[in-house]
Scaffold this motif. Structure first.
Motif, PDB file in Angstrom:
ATOM      1  N   LEU A 190       0.820  -1.205   0.000  1.00  0.00           N
ATOM      2  CA  LEU A 190       0.000   0.000   0.000  1.00  0.00           C
ATOM      3  C   LEU A 190       0.859   1.262   0.000  1.00  0.00           C
ATOM      4  CD1 LEU A 190      -3.074   0.301  -0.077  1.00  0.00           C
ATOM      5  CD2 LEU A 190      -3.027   0.756   2.373  1.00  0.00           C
ATOM      6  N   GLY A 191       2.049   1.175   0.584  1.00  0.00           N
ATOM      7  CA  GLY A 191       2.974   2.303   0.525  1.00  0.00           C
ATOM      8  C   GLY A 191       2.745   3.375   1.571  1.00  0.00           C
ATOM      9  N   VAL A 192       1.971   3.070   2.627  1.00  0.00           N
ATOM     10  CA  VAL A 192       1.778   4.012   3.732  1.00  0.00           C
ATOM     11  C   VAL A 192       2.071   3.283   5.038  1.00  0.00           C
ATOM     12  CG1 VAL A 192       0.070   5.429   2.533  1.00  0.00           C
ATOM     13  CG2 VAL A 192      -0.685   3.477   3.884  1.00  0.00           C
ATOM     14  N   ARG A 193       2.460   4.047   6.058  1.00  0.00           N
ATOM     15  CA  ARG A 193       2.765   3.438   7.358  1.00  0.00           C
ATOM     16  C   ARG A 193       1.599   3.545   8.322  1.00  0.00           C
ATOM     17  NH1 ARG A 193       5.766   5.929  10.403  1.00  0.00           N
ATOM     18  NH2 ARG A 193       5.830   7.935   9.317  1.00  0.00           N
ATOM     19  N   LYS A 194       0.774   4.587   8.149  1.00  0.00           N
ATOM     20  CA  LYS A 194      -0.237   4.897   9.165  1.00  0.00           C
ATOM     21  C   LYS A 194      -1.640   4.660   8.605  1.00  0.00           C
ATOM     22  CE  LYS A 194       2.823   8.232  11.379  1.00  0.00           C
ATOM     23  NZ  LYS A 194       3.017   9.617  11.843  1.00  0.00           N
TER      24      LYS A 194
END
Length: 483
Positions: A42-46
């Protein structure tokens, strides 16, 4: 004034950020499905999940995929839910301020942070605006909404005014906002937001140095979970923009502006600030109760929307006396400069000479923000205009200055979502100009042209987001007139 113009008014202190400048441009993805793709995909951490009956299961699954998870809930439910949330594997809790009053919000935040020191607790403004270009401008005249003709310049919906307001009133944290996607035509309703729509929202948050909770359409969520090629084609385009706003840049960057907006009332100043941003007039917000000489350094024009106190009046008078221009908007009263003979400058406007400068009193609220923004630009002497753009009716340019190095960084956002060739004119002399964007590797060197104290250059193609880094010439870096 509509609820869409309401913004956060509560001081929020992030204890983990007290000793360092707050980072910005962080994108948190709001996810409603129980399952979620792996974090690297997804390429996001949060990830943000609504706190409800299935939230605990969703939190555990997201944590297993490598995410930091935040529970979102209405402010009114925060105290009752905090104890249960704190026992979940979440990084933090995000409270939608809703219609909460400042005193109530402050008290609740203090109570929760004291009781749960290991839980990050943030306050959310969910009344953000979907970044977009409209074909017509909407203005308020005499309390009535009026729509411009189709031939007028396009209206841009931007969150820049809210960010500037929050950055002045709550400097210990970046603004955190979210918005609801507007229903478009039948195609948009069937397919949901496009990759360009998501990318524009991300680009704007990074450019205005704010944090964003990005709502992912449920159809896209399901398509990603089912590994549908069309869904991943959309998201892979979005991922290019997710990595572009880098918090590594924040350092000593400060907005580079020579127009001040003194206000404690966001609603009164929103439309004028939005149109000043639209016309690429860099401004910074000052609270009416803390006007001091050091806060006015570098400004040439000050617009005043909230009544100044005695100390602020003294500072504004001195500012005008030294050559500045002060514009009071619908603030009737008795002022020191009124001993001079006024000169009518327009309908419902009087100008008073004060030393080397002047004070202009507008007897009515701003009825036409487009005209107001144009008037503010005309009040700035030509050799003091910080930035100008050509072929850029749909582009906002937001300049920042590195206080340590003197480097200028210009964030560019094109709301038309179509490539544009843009000419830029910037005050000062610069030895090196580098351009970067999510669409190409860093960095492209742009040839400068020096003319009469300004630097001009051309950006060959701006699609949605771009960033220009300008290294000052030796003389400008040693003793710069750029504020």
């Amino acid at each position: 004034m509509s609820d869409q113009f309401m913004r956060i008014r509560t001081v929020v202190l992030w204890s983990s950020l007290l000793l360092v400048p707050p980072a910005w441009g962080d994108v948190l993805v709001r996810w409603s499905e129980l399952s979620v793709p792996p974090q690297k995909a997804l390429g996001v951490r949060k990830l943000v999940v609504f706190w409800g009956s299935n939230a605990a299961s969703a939190v555990r699954r997201a944590r297993a995929q490598g995410y930091e998870v935040y529970a979102e809930l209405p402010f009114e439910q925060a105290i009752l839910a905090a104890e249960l949330i704190s026992r979940q594997p979440v990084t933090g809790m995000i409270m939608d301020r809703g219609q909460g009053q400042q005193e109530e919000l402050d008290s609740t935040l203090r109570t929760l942070r004291s009781a749960h020191p290991k839980l990050a607790i943030w306050l959310l403004d969910s009344n953000g605006k979907q970044p977009q270009m409209r074909g017509q401008m909407i203005a308020t005249r005499n309390g009535m909404l009026q729509v411009s003709s189709p031939t007028a310049q396009p209206w841009l919906d931007s969150n820049l005014p809210a960010a500037r307001f929050e950055q002045e009133f709550h400097p210990d944290q970046p603004p955190l906002y979210a918005f609801q996607w507007e229903a478009g035509d039948s195609v948009e309703q069937a397919n949901g937001p496009s990759a360009e729509d998501y990318s524009l929202a991300i680009a704007e948050a990074g450019a205005i140095h704010a944090d964003l909770i990005l709502a992912v359409d449920e159809k896209l969520q399901k398509g990603l979970l089912e590994n549908q090629p069309a869904s991943w084609a959309i998201w892979n385009k979005v991922k290019q923009h997710l990595s572009f706003p880098s918090s590594k840049l924040h350092g000593s960057l400060q907005p580079w502006a020579n127009v001040g907006v003194i206000t404690d009332n966001y609603e009164a100043a929103y439309e004028p600030m939005n149109l000043m941003g639209r016309h690429n007039i860099p401004y910074r917000v000052l609270r009416a109760t803390s006007v001091a000489a050091r806060n006015l350094e570098g400004l040439d024009v000050i617009t005043v929307f909230s009544r100044p106190d005695k100390q602020a009046l003294s500072q504004l008078t001195a500012f005008a006396d030294q050559g500045g221009t002060v514009v009071l908007i619908n603030l009737k009263g008795t002022y020191p400069w009124q001993s001079a003979q006024p000169v009518p400058t327009a309908d419902h406007a009087l100008s008073y000479a004060v030393g080397k400068g002047r004070v202009i009193e507008l007897a009515e609220p701003v009825g036409d923000p487009e005209t107001f923004a144009q008037d503010v630009r005309r009040l700035i002497e030509k050799d003091k205009v910080l930035i100008g753009l050509w072929n850029a009716l749909t582009t906002i340019a937001i300049p920042y200055r590195n206080l340590r190095s003197g480097e200028i960084l210009v964030e560019l956002v094109n709301y038309a979502e179509e490539p544009l060739r843009i000419q830029v004119r910037l005050k000062g002399s610069f030895a090196s100009i580098r351009y970067e964007s999510p669409d190409q590797a860093c960095c492209q060197l742009l040839p400068p042209a020096q003319r009469d104290g300004f630097t001009e250059f051309v950006i060959p193609s701006l699609y949605i987001a771009g960033r220009v880094r300008l290294t000052p010439a030796a003389r400008d870096s040693r003793s710069s007139t750029i504020h």
